[in-house]
Enzyme design. Structure first.
Site, PDB file in Angstrom:
ATOM      1  CG  ASP A  61      10.673 -11.936   7.478  1.00  0.00           C
ATOM      2  OD1 ASP A  61      10.111 -11.387   6.417  1.00  0.00           O
ATOM      3  OD2 ASP A  61      11.324 -11.401   8.311  1.00  0.00           O
ATOM      4  CB  SER A 143      -6.507  -5.292  -1.500  1.00  0.00           C
ATOM      5  OG  SER A 143      -7.272  -4.108  -1.104  1.00  0.00           O
ATOM      6  CB  ALA A 164       2.939   2.357  -0.537  1.00  0.00           C
ATOM      7  CE1 TYR A 165      -2.341  -4.050   1.939  1.00  0.00           C
ATOM      8  CE2 TYR A 165      -4.370  -3.093   0.949  1.00  0.00           C
ATOM      9  CZ  TYR A 165      -3.550  -3.939   1.548  1.00  0.00           C
ATOM     10  OH  TYR A 165      -4.377  -5.207   1.775  1.00  0.00           O
ATOM     11  CB  VAL A 167       0.907   0.981  -6.102  1.00  0.00           C
ATOM     12  CG1 VAL A 167       1.715   0.806  -7.240  1.00  0.00           C
ATOM     13  CG2 VAL A 167      -0.155   2.137  -6.297  1.00  0.00           C
ATOM     14  CE  LYS A 169      -2.106  -7.011  -0.223  1.00  0.00           C
ATOM     15  NZ  LYS A 169      -1.829  -8.214  -0.057  1.00  0.00           N
ATOM     16  CB  VAL A 198     -11.720  -8.992   6.733  1.00  0.00           C
ATOM     17  CG1 VAL A 198     -12.010 -10.260   7.864  1.00  0.00           C
ATOM     18  CG2 VAL A 198     -11.832  -9.690   5.359  1.00  0.00           C
ATOM     19  CB  THR A 200      -7.509  -8.558  10.219  1.00  0.00           C
ATOM     20  OG1 THR A 200      -7.365  -7.405   9.501  1.00  0.00           O
ATOM     21  CG2 THR A 200      -8.221  -9.706   9.756  1.00  0.00           C
TER      22      THR A 200
END
Ligand code: NAP
Length: 242
Positions: A61, A143, A164-165, A167, A169, A198, A200
């Site tokens: 984790d 990304s 948030a995702y 930034v 990255k 993709v 997923t």
């Protein structure tokens, strides 16, 4: 007998991570499938082993230093080195109906804990083993949403509601540049990759790419030869703007 290259992929029990494991495993590498849930990792390893891929599940984790250290201990004891680290695990928690400034600070912190601090923690713990490889490779899954250049291009067309995702990255990209500079006099190459959009659990059902194509960027960066780049940002085998 030639010893296989030893690979660790985080978040490898499904999606792009699992497919990257399959494609690298087909190149006769030994793959450790990092999974925060050991049973999910073992189920994924069973699937790959049925396809004659040499692999093993390892509990990891990225937000839990104990599991990171234990995984490093297992790989160190078994092989004494790591050749390829694919930092693949990530999450998206943004409430996409809200503006960036309305997202909770708690959500920003949780996102960074996995996507950024988790990636740094894993890298720090495995760096001693990567330095024992003749040609260590670190692949940081980024990304297209990380690109400040495309975000600031009025014609760039990137969504602004996954802040948030995105930034987290962008931070991964910046870390990639600095780590590559730190390691420039070693055999290790460090690059960031955009797999594209993709299909997923993370990418959703509307994404145009299947996982087979989505894993290509990670495989390219994991298998760079000694003349390959370090400190770059790539999609498949092409540099893309930071
Ligand atoms: P996915 O199918 O949702 O898989 C994500 C993986 O990360 C899962 O194995 C998940 O484990 C694992 N994970 C999440 N939190 C973790 C933690 N704390 N510790 C360890 N593992 C953890 O996502 P994906 O689409 O394959 O994404 C893989 C990478 O590609 C990510 O870095 C993502 O940001 C990047 N990416 C994807 C797309 C896309 O369109 N799909 C686009 C650009 C970039 P569980 O199964 O336990 O949840």
């Amino acid at each position: 007998m030639k010893t296989p290259l030893i690979v660790l992929i985080t978040g490898a029990n499904k999606g792009i991570g699992l497919e990257t494991a399959r494609q690298l495993g087909q190149k006769d590498m030994f793959i450790f499938l990092g999974s925060r849930d050991f049973n999910r990792g073992r189920a994924a390893a069973d699937k790959l082993m049925a396809q004659k891929i040499e692999c093993e599940a390892v509990e990891l984790d990225v937000t839990n230093p104990k599991t990171i250290r234990a995984a490093a201990g297992i790989i160190s004891k078994r092989f004494g080195r790591l050749d390829i680290l694919v930092n693949n695990a990530a999450i998206v928690l943004d409430d996409q109906k809200k503006k960036p400034s309305d997202q909770t600070l708690e959500m920003w912190r949780k996102t960074f804990e996995t996507n950024f601090f988790g990636l740094i923690g894993v890298t720090q713990s495995f760096l001693p083993l990567l330095l024992k490889s003749k040609a260590g490779r670190i692949v940081n899954l980024s990304s297209g949403l990380a690109s400040a250049t495309i975000h600031t291009d009025p014609k760039g067309g990137l969504p602004k509601n996954i802040a948030a995702y995105s930034v987290s990255k962008t931070a991964v990209n910046a870390w990639t540049i600095l780590l590559a500079a730190e390691l420039k006099d070693t055999p290790i190459k460090v690059n960031a990759g955009d797999p594209g959009w993709v299909k997923t659990d993370l990418g959703g059902p509307d994404a145009p790419l299947e996982v087979e194509d989505g894993a290509k960027t990670s495989v390219y960066l994991a298998t760079l030869d000694k003349d390959g780049p370090s400190g770059g940002f790539f999609k498949t085998n092409q540099p893309i703007p930071w």
